[in-house]
Design a protein around this motif. Structure first.
Motif, PDB file in Angstrom:
ATOM      1  N   GLU A  91      15.509 -28.659 -19.187  1.00  0.00           N
ATOM      2  CA  GLU A  91      15.624 -27.339 -19.799  1.00  0.00           C
ATOM      3  C   GLU A  91      16.927 -26.692 -19.351  1.00  0.00           C
ATOM      4  OE1 GLU A  91      12.770 -23.712 -19.505  1.00  0.00           O
ATOM      5  OE2 GLU A  91      11.495 -25.478 -19.764  1.00  0.00           O
ATOM      6  N   MET A  92      17.419 -25.729 -20.114  1.00  0.00           N
ATOM      7  CA  MET A  92      18.603 -24.987 -19.688  1.00  0.00           C
ATOM      8  C   MET A  92      18.103 -23.846 -18.790  1.00  0.00           C
ATOM      9  SD  MET A  92      21.898 -24.449 -21.941  1.00  0.00           S
ATOM     10  CE  MET A  92      21.775 -23.024 -22.955  1.00  0.00           C
ATOM     11  N   TRP A  93      17.878 -24.181 -17.523  1.00  0.00           N
ATOM     12  CA  TRP A  93      17.259 -23.226 -16.591  1.00  0.00           C
ATOM     13  C   TRP A  93      18.078 -21.949 -16.496  1.00  0.00           C
ATOM     14  CZ3 TRP A  93      12.612 -24.747 -16.144  1.00  0.00           C
ATOM     15  CH2 TRP A  93      12.323 -26.116 -16.178  1.00  0.00           C
ATOM     16  N   LYS A  94      17.375 -20.855 -16.310  1.00  0.00           N
ATOM     17  CA  LYS A  94      18.035 -19.545 -16.254  1.00  0.00           C
ATOM     18  C   LYS A  94      18.817 -19.378 -14.958  1.00  0.00           C
ATOM     19  CE  LYS A  94      14.260 -17.202 -18.089  1.00  0.00           C
ATOM     20  NZ  LYS A  94      13.291 -16.249 -17.820  1.00  0.00           N
ATOM     21  N   SER A  95      19.683 -18.405 -14.935  1.00  0.00           N
ATOM     22  CA  SER A  95      20.476 -18.112 -13.745  1.00  0.00           C
ATOM     23  C   SER A  95      19.558 -17.825 -12.557  1.00  0.00           C
ATOM     24  CB  SER A  95      21.359 -16.897 -14.020  1.00  0.00           C
ATOM     25  OG  SER A  95      21.609 -16.199 -12.825  1.00  0.00           O
ATOM     26  N   PRO A  96      19.685 -18.581 -11.454  1.00  0.00           N
ATOM     27  CA  PRO A  96      18.844 -18.317 -10.284  1.00  0.00           C
ATOM     28  C   PRO A  96      19.029 -16.880  -9.790  1.00  0.00           C
ATOM     29  CG  PRO A  96      20.043 -20.369 -10.001  1.00  0.00           C
ATOM     30  CD  PRO A  96      20.579 -19.733 -11.239  1.00  0.00           C
ATOM     31  N   ASN A  97      20.262 -16.397  -9.838  1.00  0.00           N
ATOM     32  CA  ASN A  97      20.504 -15.029  -9.372  1.00  0.00           C
ATOM     33  C   ASN A  97      19.730 -14.014 -10.211  1.00  0.00           C
ATOM     34  OD1 ASN A  97      22.263 -16.408  -7.759  1.00  0.00           O
ATOM     35  ND2 ASN A  97      23.880 -14.889  -7.897  1.00  0.00           N
ATOM     36  N   GLY A  98      19.672 -14.267 -11.508  1.00  0.00           N
ATOM     37  CA  GLY A  98      18.912 -13.375 -12.396  1.00  0.00           C
ATOM     38  C   GLY A  98      17.434 -13.413 -12.053  1.00  0.00           C
ATOM     39  N   THR A  99      16.910 -14.622 -11.811  1.00  0.00           N
ATOM     40  CA  THR A  99      15.485 -14.776 -11.482  1.00  0.00           C
ATOM     41  C   THR A  99      15.168 -14.058 -10.166  1.00  0.00           C
ATOM     42  OG1 THR A  99      15.486 -16.914 -12.581  1.00  0.00           O
ATOM     43  CG2 THR A  99      13.690 -16.501 -11.026  1.00  0.00           C
ATOM     44  N   ILE A 100      16.024 -14.279  -9.162  1.00  0.00           N
ATOM     45  CA  ILE A 100      15.785 -13.676  -7.848  1.00  0.00           C
ATOM     46  C   ILE A 100      15.883 -12.154  -7.945  1.00  0.00           C
ATOM     47  CG2 ILE A 100      16.673 -13.499  -5.468  1.00  0.00           C
ATOM     48  CD1 ILE A 100      17.743 -16.439  -5.909  1.00  0.00           C
ATOM     49  N   ARG A 101      16.875 -11.701  -8.686  1.00  0.00           N
ATOM     50  CA  ARG A 101      17.065 -10.247  -8.833  1.00  0.00           C
ATOM     51  C   ARG A 101      15.853  -9.611  -9.502  1.00  0.00           C
ATOM     52  NH1 ARG A 101      22.445  -9.788 -11.247  1.00  0.00           N
ATOM     53  NH2 ARG A 101      21.349  -9.885 -13.227  1.00  0.00           N
ATOM     54  N   ALA A 102      15.314 -10.294 -10.514  1.00  0.00           N
ATOM     55  CA  ALA A 102      14.159  -9.738 -11.222  1.00  0.00           C
ATOM     56  C   ALA A 102      12.948  -9.667 -10.290  1.00  0.00           C
ATOM     57  CB  ALA A 102      13.853 -10.587 -12.448  1.00  0.00           C
ATOM     58  N   ILE A 103      12.737 -10.692  -9.477  1.00  0.00           N
ATOM     59  CA  ILE A 103      11.573 -10.699  -8.581  1.00  0.00           C
ATOM     60  C   ILE A 103      11.748  -9.659  -7.464  1.00  0.00           C
ATOM     61  CG2 ILE A 103      10.297 -12.091  -6.875  1.00  0.00           C
ATOM     62  CD1 ILE A 103      10.828 -14.515  -8.719  1.00  0.00           C
ATOM     63  N   MET A 104      12.966  -9.572  -6.929  1.00  0.00           N
ATOM     64  CA  MET A 104      13.186  -8.614  -5.834  1.00  0.00           C
ATOM     65  C   MET A 104      13.439  -7.198  -6.359  1.00  0.00           C
ATOM     66  SD  MET A 104      15.493 -10.796  -3.147  1.00  0.00           S
ATOM     67  CE  MET A 104      15.873  -9.341  -2.159  1.00  0.00           C
ATOM     68  N   ASP A 105      13.699  -7.070  -7.666  1.00  0.00           N
ATOM     69  CA  ASP A 105      13.963  -5.770  -8.282  1.00  0.00           C
ATOM     70  C   ASP A 105      15.146  -5.075  -7.583  1.00  0.00           C
ATOM     71  OD1 ASP A 105      13.634  -3.554  -9.884  1.00  0.00           O
ATOM     72  OD2 ASP A 105      12.108  -2.632  -8.611  1.00  0.00           O
ATOM     73  N   GLY A 106      16.155  -5.870  -7.270  1.00  0.00           N
ATOM     74  CA  GLY A 106      17.215  -5.338  -6.411  1.00  0.00           C
ATOM     75  C   GLY A 106      18.504  -4.993  -7.126  1.00  0.00           C
ATOM     76  N   THR A 107      19.421  -4.462  -6.345  1.00  0.00           N
ATOM     77  CA  THR A 107      20.760  -4.119  -6.809  1.00  0.00           C
ATOM     78  C   THR A 107      21.759  -4.939  -6.005  1.00  0.00           C
ATOM     79  OG1 THR A 107      20.099  -1.883  -7.350  1.00  0.00           O
ATOM     80  CG2 THR A 107      22.448  -2.236  -6.982  1.00  0.00           C
TER      81      THR A 107
END
Ligand code: NAP
Ligand code: MG
Length: 403
Positions: A91-107
């Motif tokens: 699969e064309m896996w999504k950006s890990p940074n995007g995934t982590i940011r979404a889970i941590m809800d961070g800036t």
């Protein structure tokens, strides 16, 4: 020398290509000889993400929420070309940074590493400017269309409670373009909290800018939420002698250029996209840019702002010498170790992080640099270009002298 002991593990997220090579070298040469390193290891290398159907990225993000501090290596975000390069990808896996940011809800906060031999393009900048970009919504999550007849567009919101609100956007007599954008109170609030939290952590004042004179409701809501949230941090700001101020984006740009730096500049998504490139370019080099993701509840993920440096990796694979700059990745480690030390009350770990950073500064001040920096050094400054391994060895020597 006895190694420094840790209590809680760091969440270690390994990555791809040249930065993965540097990662191992940094650990071997600069950290493991001095620290009894305790990490919970997650391999975010592309092939392992693929094998786990990207579950490893989710697990790593959740571990960061559990332990509070992570350090991440740069990772490949697959695109069409990468799918051809790695035919085993399912699969064309999504950006890990995007995934982590979404889970941590961070800036994400980005700041340059300043050294004497490389002057910022803006003469009066003496301290780093940290840019905080809101990473949700606005034009990045909008819907758009083009129409080519006369007519009118309206904007309707339908509440689940049956309520309805409609506005006329515009009546047009010919072709037109339209855009519907949104943001969420919850996301803006998380952004505000992360910014105030990080300002307190790093003891820097916070600037926030939007265009609420034109966008009275939309940008006005950002300003309002920041003001509301500030009430919870005000006492701490006063105690530390910090300032929070809001100003219009165009005024902020003028003030930033005239400033000497040393503050955090919070921007909406689009402004942050543009301004972070402006600020980082003016400070010199992407290879000297640090980055930390801060969640509203105070979890931290440290990384370098640059990518996996693919071009250098292919040279490395051919056995050619590479002079890739490890500074931002080293500073991701020192940031994480220092924060871990703070949270666990281990002073030696905090001091070690300072000493390692100082050893890096000493190495650069002595003129030893990777090739990317030799090109940027001020005229008259004597430089000696070294490869990545040599650079790390000299840092290690300097570090040992101070321990
Ligand atoms: P990049 O890895 O940042 O490298 C672009 C160019 O910038 C390099 O070719 C090199 O220039 C220079 N550069 C960057 N970091 C350097 C360093 N530490 N030392 C020396 N030079 C450095 O960006 P990219 O080539 O666009 O992306 C490569 C991969 O990284 C992509 O697959 C992308 O998905 C990924 N990426 C990951 C992250 C992340 O995980 N945070 C961020 C961005 C990109 P020269 O070639 O001129 O020497
Ligand atoms: Mg950009």
């Amino acid at each position: 020398m006895e190694k420094i002991k840790m209590k809680t593990p760091l969440v270690e997220m390994d990555g791809d290509e040249m930065t993965r090579i540097l990662w191992r070298m940094i650990k071997e040469k600069l950290i493991e000889p001095f620290v009894e390193l305790k990490t919970e290891y997650y391999d975010l290398g592309l092939l392992h993400r693929n094998e786990t159907k990207d579950q490893v990225t989710v697990d790593a993000a959740n571990a960061t929420k559990k332990y509070g501090v992570a350090v991440k290596c740069a990772t490949i975000t697959p695109n069409k070309q990468r799918m051809e390069e790695y035919p085993e990808l399912t699969e064309m896996w999504k950006s890990p940074n995007g995934t982590i940011r979404a889970i941590m809800d961070g800036t994400v906060f980005r700041a340059p590493i300043l050294i004497d031999s490389i002057r910022p393009a803006v003469r009066n900048w003496k301290k780093p400017i940290t840019l905080a970009r809101h990473a949700y919504g606005d034009v990045y999550r909008c819907v758009e269309m083009h129409t080519d007849v006369a007519g009118e567009a309206t904007l309707t919101f339908k509440g689940d409670d049956g309520s309805e609100k409609t506005l006329l956007v515009q009546r047009v007599e010919g072709g037109a373009v339209w855009q519907g954008a949104h943001n969420k109170d919850s996301s803006i609030r998380s952004f505000a909290k992360s910014c105030f939290q990080y300002a307190i952590d790093t003891k820097q004042s916070l600037w926030f800018s939007t265009k609420d004179t034109i966008s009275k409701v939309y940008d006005g809501r950002f300003k309002e939420i920041f003001e509301e949230e500030f009430e919870n941090y005000k006492a701490e700001f006063e105690k530390l002698g910090l300032e929070y101020f809001y100003t219009l984006i165009d005024d902020a740009v003028a003030r930033v250029i005239r400033s000497e730096g040393g503050f955090i500049w919070a921007c909406k998504n689009y402004d942050g996209d543009v301004m972070s490139d402006m600020v980082s370019t003016a400070f010199g080099s992407l290879a000297m840019m640090t980055s930390v993701l801060v969640s509203p509840d105070g979890n931290y993920e440290y990384e370098a702002a640059h990518g996996t440096v693919t071009r250098h990796y292919y040279k490395y694979l051919k056995g050619e010498e590479t002079s890739t700059n490890p500074m931002a990745t080293i500073f991701a480690w020192t940031g994480a170790l220092r924060k871990r030390g703070e949270m666990d009350g281990i002073e030696e770990l905090q001091i070690f992080a300072d000493k390692l950073e100082n050893a890096c500064f000493k190495t650069l001040a002595d003129g030893y640099m990777t090739k990317d920096l030799t090109l940027l050094a001020e005229e008259g400054f004597e430089v000696r270009a070294v490869n990545s391994g040599e650079f790390l060895d000299i840092i290690a020597d300097n570090l040992i002298k101070t321990l």
